[in-house]
Design an enzyme around this catalytic site. Structure first.
Site, mmCIF file in Angstrom:
data_model
loop_
_atom_site.group_PDB
_atom_site.id
_atom_site.type_symbol
_atom_site.label_atom_id
_atom_site.label_comp_id
_atom_site.label_asym_id
_atom_site.label_seq_id
_atom_site.Cartn_x
_atom_site.Cartn_y
_atom_site.Cartn_z
ATOM 1 N NE ARG A 87 23.494 43.393 26.473
ATOM 2 C CZ ARG A 87 23.556 43.037 25.184
ATOM 3 N NH1 ARG A 87 22.886 41.993 24.746
ATOM 4 N NH2 ARG A 87 24.307 43.729 24.339
ATOM 5 C CE LYS B 54 30.560 44.034 26.126
ATOM 6 N NZ LYS B 54 29.291 43.624 25.484
ATOM 7 C CB ALA C 111 57.699 19.311 59.195
ATOM 8 C CG ASN D 199 58.351 37.553 55.187
ATOM 9 O OD1 ASN D 199 57.498 37.262 56.029
ATOM 10 N ND2 ASN D 199 58.047 37.777 53.937
ATOM 11 C CE1 TYR D 200 54.961 44.141 56.723
ATOM 12 C CE2 TYR D 200 53.167 42.848 57.662
ATOM 13 C CZ TYR D 200 53.647 44.041 57.126
ATOM 14 O OH TYR D 200 52.798 45.111 57.002
#
Ligand code: UD1
Ligand code: MG
Length: 432
Positions: A16, A23, A354, A360-361
């Site tokens: 169900r 579940k 700001a 970083n990648y």
């Protein structure tokens, strides 16, 4: 504590739920339903067995991640389906046995006390429901509980009974050994119903004691709507607990706090805050609609609308709106607006303007940014990692820092000289 064994039934398909996931592995407040039940069971027993079959590897693996002293029994669900079949291979240590369902995540150790204080051969749990459909009905006569009839096997008259079986039982070990082998599958679903032990034991005049229990602790989760309802009850409990420990929450109904989050001191959570994993918050102000995942925030202020991703540590730090921090340690730092700080360490007195971004990648690997003390990073700068910025550095607004190191005390500036072309506007657009 040592005189009780607990068995948790978690082998059913849970059709169900309409889900590919078993579940009992669906989450409530960030942890699988079954986790919550085992956690409460451990307060009462040192002999806990979980019965598995459907997706058994996933269920076992998931629980072993959290607990190391739980026994698992595999139900032969092809030959012995049903809650009675689930108990067939179960062996328990102690004289008394409590059977819980893996789909009742709101059970607490306190709410189970009634099952422990009663010495009948079988204690069974009853709810009274306006709409009993779907549940097993409890047939009670003047002499007491007679039997349980499942919805699919019930006559029209039996369907009108509003006492339903909540599905939790405590019984003596000897009852398990005597009656479970006697259960057959002569019923509408051709399943082995645990509920049949009631009629079998009644025939032998064993004592059967009904225990009226409340839905708030014993509701079963059978659908995604039930899951949402259980979630909201669990959230209410978690938040009430932390408010009692001194956390202030504005509009707590809009706040989500996972099981595993902890607080110290007096913190303020504004509306819409989401805190997940094992986040630890110490005397901090988390402003509206901020998300903190698996991180520690100490004497800091965050947000509004900030996102702190896993493995970050903020100490004496302020991050403002639209700042995202990931796997970074910020110690005495201010980053007020619109920044991404990933894989970064930044130290005391540093101000991040700001729009500052740590790059970083590179598409393959992640790299570190290390920022020292008293560094002032002008707005809209990019720091291309790996990079180290030593103490007392000024980075001019709009700079792309693309060297490996900026030395102590220096200015980093990367700008093409700006041009001003007189009267260009009028030449281009014309004069009015
Ligand atoms: C069961 C009871 C019903 C009661 C209801 C309360 C039976 C026959 N019926 O029905 O009287 O009103 O709970 O919620 O017991 N499970 C197994 N192996 C199985 C089947 C189920 O371990 O072969 C586990 C499930 O994972 C679940 C629990 O037993 O945790 C209850 O199963 P479920 O299918 O939800 O039973 P209900 O139909 O709700
Ligand atoms: Mg159920």
């Amino acid at each position: 504590m040592t005189s009780l064994s607990i068995v948790i039934l978690a082998a059913g398909k849970g059709s169900r739920m309409k889900s590919d996931k078993a579940k009992v592995l669906h989450d409530i407040s960030g942890k699988p339903m079954l986790y919550h039940i085992i956690k409460e069971s451990q307060k009462l027993s040192n002999d806990i067995t979980v019965v598995v079959a459907h997706q058994k590897e996933r269920v076992i693996e998931s629980m072993q991640h959290y607990f190391d002293n739980i026994a698992f029994v595999v139900q032969d669900a092809d030959n012995f389906p049903g809650t009675g079949g689930a108990l067939k291979n179960v062996r328990v240590k102690h004289e008394k046995l409590l059977v819980l369902n893996g789909d009742m995540p709101l059970i607490t150790a306190t709410s189970l006390q009634g099952f422990l204080e009663n010495d009948a051969d079988i204690i069974m749990s009853i709810f009274d429901l306006k709409d009993p459909s779907g549940y097993g009905r409890v047939v009670i006569s003047d002499s007491g509980v007679e039997r349980i009839v499942e919805d699919k096997d019930a006559s029209e008259a039996e369907k009108k009974i509003t006492h339903v079986n909540a599905g939790i039982y405590a019984f003596k070990k000897e009852i398990l050994e005597t009656y479970v082998p006697q259960i057959d599958n002569n019923n509408a679903q051709e399943e082995y119903y645990l509920t049949d032990i009631i009629a079998l034991a009644n025939r032998d005049q064993r004592s059967i004691s009904p225990l009226l229990i409340d839905e708030e602790h014993f509701m079963g989760v059978n659908s995604k709507a039930d899951l949402a309802q259980a979630e909201s009850i669990m959230q209410q409990r978690i938040k009430e607990y932390w408010m009692r420990q001194g956390v202030i929450m504005q509009l707590p109904e809009s706040i989500y706090i996972e099981e595993g989050v902890t607080f110290e001191g007096e913190s303020l959570l504004e509306n819409g805050v989401r805190l997940t994993g094992n986040s630890h918050i110490v005397t901090s102000h988390i402003k509206a609609h901020s998300v903190i995942e698996q991180s520690s925030i100490v004497n800091s202020s965050v947000g509004p609308l900030a996102h702190v991703r896993p493995q970050s540590k903020l100490n004496n730090t302020h991050i403002g709106n639209f700042v995202e921090v990931k796997k970074s340690t910020l110690n005495g730092v201010k980053a007020g607006h619109l920044s991404y700080l990933g894989d970064t360490i930044a130290d005391e007195g540093t101000n991040i303007g700001a729009g500052v971004i740590t790059c970083n990648y590179d598409g393959k690997k992640k790299y570190q940014t290390v920022i020292g003390k008293n560094v002032f990073i002008g707005s809209d700068s990019q720091l291309v990692a790996p990079v180290e910025i030593e103490d007392d550095v000024l980075i001019a607004a709009g700079t792309t820092v693309s060297c490996a190191k900026v030395n102590k005390g220096s200015l980093a500036i990367d700008r093409t000289p700006m041009k001003q072309v007189e009267n260009f506007f009028y030449k281009f657009f014309g004069t009015k």
